[in-house]
Design a protein around this motif. Structure first.
Motif: not given
Ligand SMILES: *[C@@H]1O[C@H](CO)[C@@H](O)[C@H](O)[C@H]1NC(C)=O
Length: 390
Positions: A179-185
């Motif tokens: 879940l790559r987006e987890a960093e931004n959770f």
């Molecule tokens: C996290 O959010 C930032 C800024 O909104 C974005 O540039 C980045 O790509 C995001 N990271 C992921 C892993 O989605």
């Protein structure tokens, strides 16, 4: 002696006092002043200023924690290609312990049937049917042996056939989904605390009346130190982990909320301090955190299917500590008294030094002793005086 025994009541009115001797010894005098100075510095500098010995401290903090994770991740699973907190937060009721899935292995569409055991399970390989005792469970395996030795699918090794949820889980590298987006959770933490001794309660949501602030802010030590919403990536890096590494293998993180409230100052000074720490070791055997769970469904024919998930992720543990303190006259007196007792140690040491020093020129002391003796002689009855004088 006889008189003293005859009236023991008189004893009650006796008061013993210490006779003081003033000595002109400069070294001992200076030493004693120096000692007094040190004690005073200790009392003021350490006991009062540093340790706040004039206050009573309450460190039994009652606290409750509510957490909420938000964020959406694109994944590729059989039942959905989008995961929200309902999918990746386990358990989902938002307590002080929570687990956020950051990586998983899905084994879709398992049914109860027969298949070869996974070669990654120890003791599962075989060469003959004789190696596979029928009805025996595979230790740390996925099912019960049927008694035949089979070639595993797409593999050269032979393993015992089992009856269980088939097909078995594939070894990790082939199937893991991050879940790559987890960093931004984001993790929202609401903490309510109470110090019963002072009957004071507080919450970490300081900007009450500004719900829009909480919805939009992100915790930042400098610009938003009291914002209760944290980015998961920040939590992980502040705990000293590398995100990608722990997201793949899993790990334990402690979120510490520390309150230190001094009610002699303004109570608005009583703010939470956040810190993060890794709570796992980095040795290969103990590193990481994962577990499995399954989702069940039935098909039209009434057969049960399940999707098995082995999930890796962050185990978050919110811990709350705190102390509250307030001025207390009793504590002040106790602390001053215990420090002043040290003064007696000083005079004892000075006495000892004096005794050693006057060995050389003890004439002064001898005259004192002589004077003492004379006073004693005067007080004695006549018959004993004669005995004493030669
Ligand atoms: C996290 O959010 C930032 C800024 O909104 C974005 O540039 C980045 O790509 C995001 N990271 C992921 C892993 O989605």
């Amino acid at each position: 002696m006889a008189r003293r025994c005859s009236n023991p009541l008189l004893y009650l009115f006796n008061y013993t006092t210490v006779r003081y001797v003033v000595t002109q010894n400069k070294i001992v005098g200076l030493l004693y002043r120096f000692f007094q100075l040190i004690i005073m510095c200790y009392l003021i500098g350490w006991v009062f200023v540093t340790k706040k010995g004039y206050q009573v401290v309450d460190d039994t903090i009652e606290s409750s924690v509510v957490t909420k994770v938000k964020g959406i991740a694109r994944v590729n699973t059989t039942f959905s290609d989008l995961w929200g907190p309902e999918e990746y937060v386990i358990p989902d009721h938002g307590g002080k312990f929570l687990f956020v899935v950051t990586n998983f292995i899905e084994t879709p569409n398992q049914t109860l049937t027969t298949c070869p055991e996974s070669p990654s399970v120890p003791f599962s390989t075989c060469t003959h049917d004789d190696n596979c005792t029928e009805g025996e469970a595979v230790r740390a395996g996925n099912g019960i042996k049927t008694g035949t030795c089979r070639k595993t699918d797409g593999n050269e090794t032979n393993t015992c056939e089992i009856y269980g949820w088939c097909p078995t889980e594939k070894p990790r590298r082939e199937a893991a989904t991050m879940l790559r987006e987890a960093e931004n959770f984001t993790v929202y933490i609401r903490n309510f605390i109470k110090f019963s001794q002072f009957n004071l309660s507080k919450t970490n949501i300081l900007k009450e009346g500004y719900p829009s602030y909480i919805k939009t802010c992100l915790h930042d030590e400098i610009h938003h130190p009291y914002c209760p919403v944290f980015r998961l990536g920040d939590i992980v890096s502040k705990a000293g982990y590398r995100f990608e590494e722990v997201a793949a293998k899993g790990g334990s993180i402690g979120i510490v909320i520390k309150w230190s409230c001094d009610f002699d100052m303004d109570t608005s000074d009583c703010h939470p301090q956040y810190s993060f720490m890794s709570m796992g070791s980095s040795t290969p055997v103990t590193a990481g955190y994962n577990f499995r769970f399954a989702r069940y469904s039935s098909d039209a024919a009434g057969r049960t299917h399940r999707n098995l998930y082995k999930v890796y992720g962050f185990q978050l543990n919110v811990m709350v500590f705190g102390t509250a303190s307030q001025f207390s006259i009793i504590h002040t007196i106790i602390n001053v008294a215990s420090v002043l007792t040290l003064m007696a140690v000083g005079s004892y040491i000075c006495d000892v030094i004096l005794l050693f020093m006057v060995k050389k020129k003890y004439a002064k002391f001898e005259s004192l002793i002589k004077a003492d003796k004379e006073i004693a002689l005067q007080k004695m009855p006549d018959h004993s005086k004669r005995k004493f004088s030669h």
